[in-house]
Design a protein around this motif. Structure first.
Motif, PDB file in Angstrom:
ATOM      1  N   LYS A  56       0.851  -1.303   0.359  1.00 22.03           N
ATOM      2  CA  LYS A  56      -0.159   0.325   0.014  1.00 22.03           C
ATOM      3  C   LYS A  56       1.101   1.195  -0.351  1.00 22.03           C
ATOM      4  O   LYS A  56       0.665   2.159  -0.829  1.00 22.03           O
ATOM      5  CB  LYS A  56      -1.137   0.106   0.699  1.00 22.03           C
ATOM      6  CG  LYS A  56      -2.160  -1.020   1.233  1.00 22.03           C
ATOM      7  CD  LYS A  56      -3.229  -0.364   2.044  1.00 22.03           C
ATOM      8  CE  LYS A  56      -4.264  -1.128   2.119  1.00 22.03           C
ATOM      9  NZ  LYS A  56      -5.302  -1.062   3.324  1.00 22.03           N
ATOM     10  N   THR A  60      -0.161   3.879  -5.380  1.00 19.37           N
ATOM     11  CA  THR A  60      -1.387   5.531  -5.471  1.00 19.37           C
ATOM     12  C   THR A  60      -1.956   5.007  -5.378  1.00 19.37           C
ATOM     13  O   THR A  60      -2.800   4.012  -5.657  1.00 19.37           O
ATOM     14  CB  THR A  60      -0.823   5.894  -6.717  1.00 19.37           C
ATOM     15  OG1 THR A  60       0.774   6.060  -6.676  1.00 19.37           O
ATOM     16  CG2 THR A  60      -1.574   7.090  -6.676  1.00 19.37           C
ATOM     17  N   SER A  62      -6.703   5.656  -3.976  1.00 18.56           N
ATOM     18  CA  SER A  62      -7.527   6.864  -4.016  1.00 18.56           C
ATOM     19  C   SER A  62      -8.493   7.429  -2.870  1.00 18.56           C
ATOM     20  O   SER A  62      -8.104   8.729  -2.491  1.00 18.56           O
ATOM     21  CB  SER A  62      -8.661   6.138  -4.984  1.00 18.56           C
ATOM     22  OG  SER A  62      -8.166   6.060  -6.369  1.00 18.56           O
ATOM     23  N   GLN A  63      -8.295   6.835  -2.183  1.00 10.37           N
ATOM     24  CA  GLN A  63      -8.795   7.532  -0.519  1.00 10.37           C
ATOM     25  C   GLN A  63      -7.673   8.538   0.084  1.00 10.37           C
ATOM     26  O   GLN A  63      -6.670   8.578  -0.416  1.00 10.37           O
ATOM     27  CB  GLN A  63      -8.549   6.133   0.695  1.00 10.37           C
ATOM     28  CG  GLN A  63      -7.768   5.682   1.189  1.00 10.37           C
ATOM     29  CD  GLN A  63      -7.252   4.189   0.174  1.00 10.37           C
ATOM     30  OE1 GLN A  63      -7.827   4.294  -0.516  1.00 10.37           O
ATOM     31  NE2 GLN A  63      -6.712   3.221   0.630  1.00 10.37           N
ATOM     32  N   THR A  64      -8.016   9.480   0.307  1.00 10.80           N
ATOM     33  CA  THR A  64      -7.661  10.408   0.804  1.00 10.80           C
ATOM     34  C   THR A  64      -7.645  10.890   2.455  1.00 10.80           C
ATOM     35  O   THR A  64      -6.670  11.306   3.161  1.00 10.80           O
ATOM     36  CB  THR A  64      -8.627  11.745   0.832  1.00 10.80           C
ATOM     37  OG1 THR A  64      -9.816  11.581   1.363  1.00 10.80           O
ATOM     38  CG2 THR A  64      -8.833  12.212  -0.954  1.00 10.80           C
ATOM     39  N   GLY A  66      -5.585   7.840   4.240  1.00 16.18           N
ATOM     40  CA  GLY A  66      -4.657   7.214   4.744  1.00 16.18           C
ATOM     41  C   GLY A  66      -3.799   7.687   5.502  1.00 16.18           C
ATOM     42  O   GLY A  66      -3.147   8.387   5.276  1.00 16.18           O
ATOM     43  N   ARG A  68      -0.368   8.707   6.330  1.00 17.40           N
ATOM     44  CA  ARG A  68       0.955   9.204   6.196  1.00 17.40           C
ATOM     45  C   ARG A  68       1.861   8.385   6.845  1.00 17.40           C
ATOM     46  O   ARG A  68       2.548   7.763   8.181  1.00 17.40           O
ATOM     47  CB  ARG A  68       0.665  10.512   7.544  1.00 17.40           C
ATOM     48  CG  ARG A  68      -0.096  11.949   6.632  1.00 17.40           C
ATOM     49  CD  ARG A  68      -0.722  12.971   7.232  1.00 17.40           C
ATOM     50  NE  ARG A  68      -0.329  13.056   8.701  1.00 17.40           N
ATOM     51  CZ  ARG A  68      -0.508  13.945   9.232  1.00 17.40           C
ATOM     52  NH1 ARG A  68       0.596  15.046   9.102  1.00 17.40           N
ATOM     53  NH2 ARG A  68      -0.026  13.867  10.401  1.00 17.40           N
ATOM     54  N   GLN A  80      -0.876   9.034  -1.753  1.00 17.97           N
ATOM     55  CA  GLN A  80      -2.547   9.279  -2.013  1.00 17.97           C
ATOM     56  C   GLN A  80      -2.660  10.241  -2.612  1.00 17.97           C
ATOM     57  O   GLN A  80      -2.132  11.022  -2.386  1.00 17.97           O
ATOM     58  CB  GLN A  80      -3.252   9.511  -0.112  1.00 17.97           C
ATOM     59  CG  GLN A  80      -2.414   8.927   0.762  1.00 17.97           C
ATOM     60  CD  GLN A  80      -3.093   6.784   0.985  1.00 17.97           C
ATOM     61  OE1 GLN A  80      -4.173   6.743   0.460  1.00 17.97           O
ATOM     62  NE2 GLN A  80      -2.321   6.272   1.351  1.00 17.97           N
ATOM     63  N   ARG A  81      -4.013   9.968  -3.409  1.00 19.89           N
ATOM     64  CA  ARG A  81      -4.334  11.324  -4.435  1.00 19.89           C
ATOM     65  C   ARG A  81      -4.836  12.248  -3.863  1.00 19.89           C
ATOM     66  O   ARG A  81      -5.727  12.106  -2.862  1.00 19.89           O
ATOM     67  CB  ARG A  81      -5.089  10.591  -5.470  1.00 19.89           C
ATOM     68  CG  ARG A  81      -4.705   9.547  -6.333  1.00 19.89           C
ATOM     69  CD  ARG A  81      -5.900   9.669  -7.249  1.00 19.89           C
ATOM     70  NE  ARG A  81      -4.627   8.880  -8.286  1.00 19.89           N
ATOM     71  CZ  ARG A  81      -4.560   7.395  -8.822  1.00 19.89           C
ATOM     72  NH1 ARG A  81      -5.840   6.680  -7.708  1.00 19.89           N
ATOM     73  NH2 ARG A  81      -4.128   6.813  -9.152  1.00 19.89           N
TER      74      ARG A  81
END
Length: 703
Positions: A56, A60, A62-64, A66, A68, A80-81
């Protein structure tokens, strides 16, 4: 007062007490009485894996929301996008890869492979053009990770200056308020997916996984200067003092201890292949949601380190090397002793496996040769333990750590002894390596040798010290020539797949007749090339009318059907000239070759020249010349008239290229308005494929 315990909470017990791995003094004392089985298994259990899988972190997502991460040493990161939108046929995305500043960008990876930049500008710290479909820019986290305004207006060679950046394309969605302050990010723009070659470069389309290979967090050296370092001691020191770590003031660190340990980590260790490597390096990441005691344990495991508190309440570090004891406890000093067998050969493991994670092995968990107790395996079933060190970037470093673990897990004696206050000499480590003392009580207690101090507590009013001890033989000497085992091949050892397609060889262009109906024949062009001997390559070919450049995108190219290393057109116009271009196409990610010219060919359905005109004659009428003849009875399409002022057909000019007529019928042509002089005339016929006959003539006239 606590000494050399792995940090768990930094909530200090009362004076004279010592908490092992964050346990209470009562529990710690209980552990001493039950011996090795609980004490040392707790140390192993602390080496937990991170609570977010490496896959993970390297992907990359999509969830915001995730987790750090912070990283040390070299790492391959996805992230994280923070932004993911399409406009004008291009996909724009901003990805947060790291919390805080990193030391720099190494390379860009796409779908698990390092990008070959080829002739495009080399990737530098700020990123740049990868190929004609992908541009990646990078921010190291020292400022605003969301600030990508103007990145396409730098004038760098290779940039498409018409590609607008985020603030230009999405002025309402990505504003100056999207700062991402203190976050390392990359901004990737994938080009037009409607382009014919996009799928070849990016078979996963919008799900293409872009990653950045980075030099991890900036840490402080012993003078306080921010630097990039893979020194395990400096990285652990950063975790203790960083706001996203234990946040301990630097003034609370035992500077001499940390300086000594950092120097130990930098010591050169010989390699069997020649050269050296630093004794203890570190590379890896941790999630800000992971328990800090687990992070600390994983980092300490890369260097056989232990963290302790000294007499002044400062935090020091020890371990990683042998230290000769400078304190001796004799039978006269021992009040009581409780010991247990440290190693049960009937139950303990007899095989030790290990794995490391390194850039040389594409950041994948990589095993090394196992350590085996061959004598035990002759009579026992195979029992396996493992040492997975995901923050160890060296296979040879892992082998040395496995040797240390194998030896420490085979201690002869483990337990605790109560001494008089002479035992206070054993409170704190004196050397640069592990904390050892010598016990000389062979006759009274059957103990005579070197022991590692695992805990220490005392009571001055009661006049005793209680010391946890474990026997140890020096496991640190290392002879690379005899002990180092070969590592699995790295990426460079295996050799990267040959991504550069070979030159086209054996190119031939032919035309092939195709019977369409009775008496009607069509023609197509057939292209052949030699087999390149590569399963990853496919032939691709296109055709266009006229004489064209292979690189002209506006020539009206049409795909040719391909089977193996043969390509063919559909039925073409007879007599028309066509250009064929070709290239290698990759079956997997990585671009193929550029378009090259296969050749130019004029289509000819009937290559047999027709008969020339018969009964060719010429007659002067004033300033005009009247010519007549009989067309051939077959394969006739047009007649061409040539004229010259000398009797040489080779230099004659075409007066009329297309005199119509019927097969086997008379035809004529008048050449008008000639100046006085002598003229020579010839006539030829052409068939429907524009194949020309031999000339009839010359006929000579004088005006």
């Amino acid at each position: 007062m606590a000494i050399f315990t792995l940090i768990s909470t930094f909530v200090l017990p009362g004076a004279g007490a010592f908490s092992l791995f964050g346990l209470s003094p009562a529990v710690t004392n209980a552990i001493f009485t039950i011996g090795r089985s609980a004490l040392w298994s707790l140390a192993g259990a602390a080496l937990n894996q991170p609570d977010i899988p490496r896959q993970k972190v390297m992907a990359t997502l999509s969830q915001t929301d995730g987790a750090r991460i912070r990283a040390y040493g070299r790492n391959l990161l996805g992230g994280q996008r923070a932004f993911f939108e399409a406009s004008g046929g291009r996909l724009h995305q901003v990805v947060v890869v790291h919390h805080g500043q990193v030391s720099g960008l190494i390379d860009i990876w796409v779908d698990g492979e390092k990008v070959e930049t080829g002739a495009t500008p080399a990737i530098v710290d700020g990123g740049g053009r990868i190929n004609r479909y992908l541009t990646v820019y990078f921010r190291d986290g020292s400022g605003n990770g969301g600030d990508y305004a103007g990145v396409y207006n730098t004038g760098d060679s290779g940039n498409d200056l018409d590609w607008g950046d985020l603030t230009e394309v999405f002025p309402d969605l990505w504003t100056p308020q999207h700062r991402l302050e203190g976050q390392a990010t990359y901004y990737a723009v994938l080009g037009d997916p409607a382009d014919e070659d996009f799928q070849e470069y990016f078979p996963k389309g919008p799900h293409t996984n872009v990653q950045v290979e980075v030099l991890g967090s900036v840490v402080s050296d012993l003078s306080g200067t921010p630097v990039y370092s893979e020194n395990a001691g400096l990285c652990i020191r950063d975790l203790l003092t960083h706001a996203d770590g234990w946040n301990i003031p630097a003034a609370r660190l035992n500077s001499a201890s940390w300086a000594s340990f950092a120097a130990l980590c930098d010591e050169a260790v010989p390699l069997a292949s020649g050269g050296t490597e630093p004794r203890y390096r570190m590379g890896g990441y941790y999630s800000l949601t992971e328990p800090l005691k687990d992070v600390t344990a994983r980092m300490l495991a890369t260097c056989d380190g232990q963290v302790y508190e000294d007499a002044d309440g400062n935090i020091g570090i020890l371990g990683g090397a042998w230290s000769e004891p400078d304190v001796t406890i004799t039978a006269e000093d021992i009040l009581s002793i409780e010991m247990d067998d440290g190693f049960d050969p009937r139950k303990s493991y007899n095989v030790l496996k290990g794995s490391f994670t390194s850039p040389d092995h594409a950041y994948q968990s990589t095993p090394v040769e196992e350590i085996r107790d061959e004598a035990a395996l002759l009579t026992q079933e195979r029992r396996v333990d493992s040492l997975p060190l995901d923050m160890c970037p060296s296979g040879t470093q892992l082998q040395r750590l496995m040797k240390i673990k194998f030896a420490k897990d085979r201690r002869t004696h483990v337990g605790t002894m109560r001494t008089n206050l002479v035992g206070l000499k054993a409170r704190f480590p004196k050397g640069d390596g592990i904390h050892t003392i010598r016990v000389q009580a062979a006759d009274e207690f059957g103990l005579d040798g070197v022991f590692e101090v695992t805990s220490h507590s005392f009571s001055i009013p009661d006049g005793f010290c209680e010391i946890g001890i474990a026997s140890i033989d020096n496991p640190y000497p290392w002879d690379a020539a005899t002990e180092e085992k070969p590592l699995p091949p790295g990426v460079n050892d295996l050799g990267k797949p040959d991504h550069l397609p070979p030159p086209m060889d054996g190119i031939t262009l032919t035309q092939e007749s195709v019977r369409l109906t009775s008496g009607v024949t069509g023609v197509r062009i057939v292209l052949r090339v030699n087999d390149p001997g590569r399963d990853d390559l496919e032939l691709r070919a296109q055709v266009a009318e006229g004489v064209q450049s292979a690189q002209d995108p506006n020539a009206g190219w049409a795909e040719m059907s391909v089977a193996g290393y043969r390509a063919q057109t559909g039925i073409l116009d007879d007599g028309q000239t066509y250009t064929v271009r070709l290239r290698w196409k990759r079956k997997i990610f990585q671009p193929g070759s550029d378009w090259g010219l296969a050749g130019t060919l004029t289509v000819t359905a009937n290559p047999t020249p027709p008969a020339p005109p018969s009964q060719f004659g010429a007659m002067v009428t004033g300033s005009d010349v009247y010519l007549d003849w009989i067309n051939p009875a077959a394969d006739f399409y047009r007649t061409r008239i040539y004229r010259n002022t000398v009797s040489d057909f080779g230099t004659a000019i075409v007066v009329e290229p297309n005199v119509a007529g019927l097969e086997g019928q008379p035809a004529n042509y008048t050449d008008e308005g000639l100046a006085p002089g002598t003229y020579y005339y010839w006539a030829t016929t052409v068939n429907p494929s524009s194949v020309e006959s031999t000339p009839a003539g010359p006929e000579t006239v004088t005006i």
